[in-house]
Design an enzyme around this catalytic site. Structure first.
Site, mmCIF file in Angstrom:
data_model
loop_
_atom_site.group_PDB
_atom_site.id
_atom_site.type_symbol
_atom_site.label_atom_id
_atom_site.label_comp_id
_atom_site.label_asym_id
_atom_site.label_seq_id
_atom_site.Cartn_x
_atom_site.Cartn_y
_atom_site.Cartn_z
ATOM 1 N N TYR A 223 0.826 -1.204 0.000
ATOM 2 C CA TYR A 223 0.000 0.000 0.000
ATOM 3 C C TYR A 223 0.863 1.258 0.000
ATOM 4 C CZ TYR A 223 -4.221 -2.720 0.901
ATOM 5 O OH TYR A 223 -5.271 -3.594 0.794
ATOM 6 N N ASP B 242 -3.219 -18.124 2.880
ATOM 7 C CA ASP B 242 -4.228 -18.916 2.184
ATOM 8 C C ASP B 242 -4.893 -19.911 3.124
ATOM 9 O OD1 ASP B 242 -1.717 -20.073 2.339
ATOM 10 O OD2 ASP B 242 -1.790 -21.007 0.359
ATOM 11 N N ASP C 144 -6.276 -6.470 5.192
ATOM 12 C CA ASP C 144 -7.398 -5.873 4.477
ATOM 13 C C ASP C 144 -8.344 -6.960 3.976
ATOM 14 O OD1 ASP C 144 -9.051 -4.102 3.173
ATOM 15 O OD2 ASP C 144 -7.560 -3.411 1.733
#
Length: 352
Positions: A136, A218, A242
């Site tokens: 980000y 995952d 996020d």
């Protein structure tokens, strides 16, 4: 108690105004609210999504109550002028590196979850997301390869100190809960994640009362829908946090229910300075229709009273009122009901 109210775009003003209405009803001593422009609204009025006057207002406040930013009409602007840069800029300029996102199954809403009720009712987790690093805030761009093909690139990076400070926040939070912490990374593929895991293990030595385990992201996503009750406190990076926190919101029924607190090291006169916002976006498709769920914004106001003003009783009063309203059948459109934004807040105020 100086609060900068930055409602932003889309449904931001609608949900934020209801959170303010709840605060106003409480007759809190010394409560002073200031309003400023952020996001697309600020760009249209000032030529920038985070104008200097808004940043100054936020710096001078004890806390920021934030709505949402985002507007499809701004998608073609240069990236530094897009609405989302407002919240990224506030996080960076105000040193807000720790994002706390609680996700708990509220009694009576089990059937609203995407999971089976007997699984959903076990959800009670706190996701702690690092907020100032990762892709980000890394360098990014597009370039043309020798073949003439365009390539987009983003730099993912974490420094040791960035990982260490968020790890301390997470371990302290776990101490205040059940003493279990799960660190989520992708250390089998990413060097950034390997450093993350190494530093978290080093910090763990200072917290012998906290049980630490690690999951690849995952697997963590899979486990969150398979058996979410196994999680208590989760710490992870900006990108993974996020994604996982949005997934958690659907596990509890709706993204319109989850609040967040973005905290740093700065202290106000009453507690820790922070920015408080619902985790949902600006939802331009329903903006102005009175259909938005304000409960995440109201929960965010409660988190603000707790962390920035040390008013635990007032925070619990709001939270208990929201829970009682939901248990009594209060339902917005996002939960299959027909109550609008104002009606949902009215139900909370009635319980209070």
């Amino acid at each position: 108690m100086k609060i900068a109210v930055l409602a932003g775009d889309g449904i931001g003003p609608e949900v934020t105004s209801e959170a303010v209405r709840v605060l106003d009803s409480m007759d809190l001593p010394g409560l002073t609210l200031f309003t400023g422009d952020v996001g697309a609204a600020a760009y249209r009025a000032h030529g920038h999504p985070l104008p200097p006057e808004t940043l100054t207002m936020a710096r001078e406040a004890d806390a920021v109550l934030f709505g949402a930013v985002g507007d499809p009409s701004c998608d073609d602007l240069p990236r530094h002028l897009r609405p989302e840069q407002a919240v990224l800029g506030l996080r960076a300029e105000l040193g807000l590196f720790a994002n706390l996102r609680p996700a708990s199954m509220l009694p009576g809403l089990e059937d609203a979850s995407a999971l089976r009720p007997e699984i959903a009712r076990e959800i009670d987790m706190l996701i702690i997301r690092e907020l100032n690093g990762d892709v980000y805030f890394g360098e990014k761009g597009t370039r043309t390869l020798g073949s003439g093909e365009r390539e987009g690139w983003d730099r993912m990076a974490y420094s040791e100190n960035e990982v260490r400070r968020i790890a301390h926040v997470a371990f302290r939070a776990a101490q205040g809960r059940s003493g279990r912490l799960t660190s989520v990374d992708k250390a089998n593929v990413l060097e950034t994640s390997q450093l993350w895991r190494d530093v978290v293990v080093e910090v763990a030595a200072e917290y012998p009362d906290v049980a630490l385990d690690h999951l690849y992201v995952d697997n963590a996503a899979m486990q969150m829908v398979r058996a979410p009750g196994q999680f208590d406190t989760i710490v992870t990076g900006n990108l993974f946090g996020d994604i996982l926190s949005d997934q958690a919101s659907m596990c509890v029924g709706s993204i319109g229910l989850l609040p967040s607190a973005s905290l740093g090291e700065r202290q106000s006169a009453h507690g820790t300075f922070g920015l408080y916002e619902p985790i949902h976006g600006s939802a331009p498709d329903i903006a102005g229709q009175g259909r938005a769920n304000p409960l995440a914004a109201i929960f965010s106001a409660a988190m603000m009273l707790r962390h920035s003003f040390g008013r635990e009783d007032d925070a619990r009063r709001i939270e208990d009122a929201v829970k009682a309203a939901l248990a009594g059948g209060t339902r917005g459109f996002d939960l299959g009901g027909s109550m609008g934004t104002r009606e949902l807040a009215d139900a909370v105020l009635a319980e209070m």
